[in-house]
Scaffold this active site. Structure first.
Site, PDB file in Angstrom:
ATOM      1  N   HIS A 115       0.829  -1.199   0.000  1.00  0.00           N
ATOM      2  CA  HIS A 115       0.000   0.000   0.000  1.00  0.00           C
ATOM      3  C   HIS A 115       0.869   1.256   0.000  1.00  0.00           C
ATOM      4  CE1 HIS A 115       1.022  -0.611   4.219  1.00  0.00           C
ATOM      5  NE2 HIS A 115       0.706   0.647   4.468  1.00  0.00           N
ATOM      6  N   ASP A 117       0.459   4.827   2.010  1.00  0.00           N
ATOM      7  CA  ASP A 117      -0.337   5.209   3.177  1.00  0.00           C
ATOM      8  C   ASP A 117      -1.495   6.136   2.817  1.00  0.00           C
ATOM      9  OD1 ASP A 117       0.878   3.712   5.150  1.00  0.00           O
ATOM     10  OD2 ASP A 117       2.387   5.241   5.595  1.00  0.00           O
ATOM     11  N   HIS A 272       4.752   0.139   0.255  1.00  0.00           N
ATOM     12  CA  HIS A 272       5.512  -0.614   1.257  1.00  0.00           C
ATOM     13  C   HIS A 272       4.642  -1.708   1.851  1.00  0.00           C
ATOM     14  CE1 HIS A 272       3.477   2.440   3.697  1.00  0.00           C
ATOM     15  NE2 HIS A 272       3.607   1.630   4.737  1.00  0.00           N
ATOM     16  N   ARG A 287       4.645   6.060  14.781  1.00  0.00           N
ATOM     17  CA  ARG A 287       4.623   6.637  13.442  1.00  0.00           C
ATOM     18  C   ARG A 287       4.000   8.019  13.456  1.00  0.00           C
ATOM     19  NH1 ARG A 287       1.012   4.319   8.670  1.00  0.00           N
ATOM     20  NH2 ARG A 287      -0.125   6.260   8.999  1.00  0.00           N
TER      21      ARG A 287
END
Length: 296
Positions: A115, A117, A272, A287
């Site tokens: 995907h 993000d 990623h 994150r």
């Protein structure tokens, strides 16, 4: 706050404040000489941003970031991009915890499909910044795939077909209410599914990077659910080909995490995947996310 508070150093810039060492032939580089917990000078920010543009994803070893310092560091590269559906850590709305506990035995993990993000947002994020707090002794790597190369290696005929197409993106298969039972299996993080995930957003199948001017594929198996103007049975064969092509091994780099590592990647030209091969071991990350613009 401007979207790019400090512009990248110019192409071909000779690094004076950091070191940049490629980790593969297609994307990824390790950056040295930087303490992300410190106040970063504009010249350092400009060189880091240049390294990101040149290598798409960069890695920093031996960082010790509190949540506050991670937020401060992230904001040097642009404003915060809100994270839908995922509950942030207490007291820090700009940071989410990405955790899989040792007790979890499900055959999937957060981020375990290819995907980019939150490509389902009107303005998907420019960058994601991931700080490793605890990692298994082996396993738990992350893999990135260069979407410039995914586009550039297509035939000229396929490029001409794709250049006019528009992808339909949605979080329906990730965060809609039908997925709540899946997210309830996560012990270390909280995901709130919602009917908001049923919304769709349209983005070009091939986007032009706003800083480099290069073209990149912008579809992914997690969030791209169709092609605008196509029936599902028409779009599926083409999308299935693109999903497979865009993540070919020769387009990828792989990072083996150590506690203290930070990865900083450009969602505008990468996909990623978090590898789920560490059952019985804990993996914990923080994150933060930097705002981007509408794909064009």
């Amino acid at each position: 706050m401007p979207l790019i508070p400090v512009a990248a150093a110019p192409p071909g810039h000779a690094y004076r404040h950091i070191t940049v060492t490629p980790i593969s032939g297609v994307c990824g580089a390790e950056v040295g000489g930087v303490d992300l917990a410190a106040e970063l000078a504009d010249d350092v920010v400009a060189e880091i941003r240049r390294a990101v543009l040149d290598h798409q994803v960069v890695f920093f070893r031996d960082q010790r970031l509190t949540a506050e310092r991670q937020v401060a560091s992230s904001r040097r590269f642009g404003p915060y991009s809100p994270v839908p559906f995922i509950e942030p850590i207490a007291g820090h709305p700009e940071v989410i915890a990405v955790i899989k506990e040792a007790s979890e035995r499900q055959g999937f993990n957060f981020g375990g499909l290819w995907h980019s993000d939150f490509s389902f947002l009107p303005e998907p994020p420019f960058a994601s910044i991931l700080h490793a707090l605890e990692v298994p002794e082996s396993g738990g790597d992350t893999i990135w795939a260069n979407q410039y190369l995914a586009y550039e290696t297509l035939s000229t005929g396929m490029q001409s077909v794709l250049d006019g197409l528009v992808g339909v993106h949605s979080a329906v298969n990730a965060y809609s209410k039908k997925m709540q039972r899946v997210h309830d299996t996560f012990v270390g993080m909280t995901v709130h599914t919602s009917d908001d995930a049923n919304r769709v957003e349209q983005h070009p199948v091939v986007r032009t990077h706003p800083e480099t001017g290069r073209k990149a594929l912008f579809v992914n198996v997690q969030y791209t659910i169709g092609l605008a103007g196509f029936a599902p049975n028409e779009s599926k064969p083409l999308l299935d080909f693109l999903f497979s092509h865009s993540t070919r091994p020769e387009f990828t780099c792989r990072w083996r995490w150590r506690a203290g590592d930070v990865a900083f990647w450009d969602n505008r030209c990468l996909q990623h995947l978090a590898v789920n091969d560490y059952e019985g071991h804990r993996r914990a990350m923080h994150r933060s996310t930097v705002a981007g613009d509408r794909p064009r």
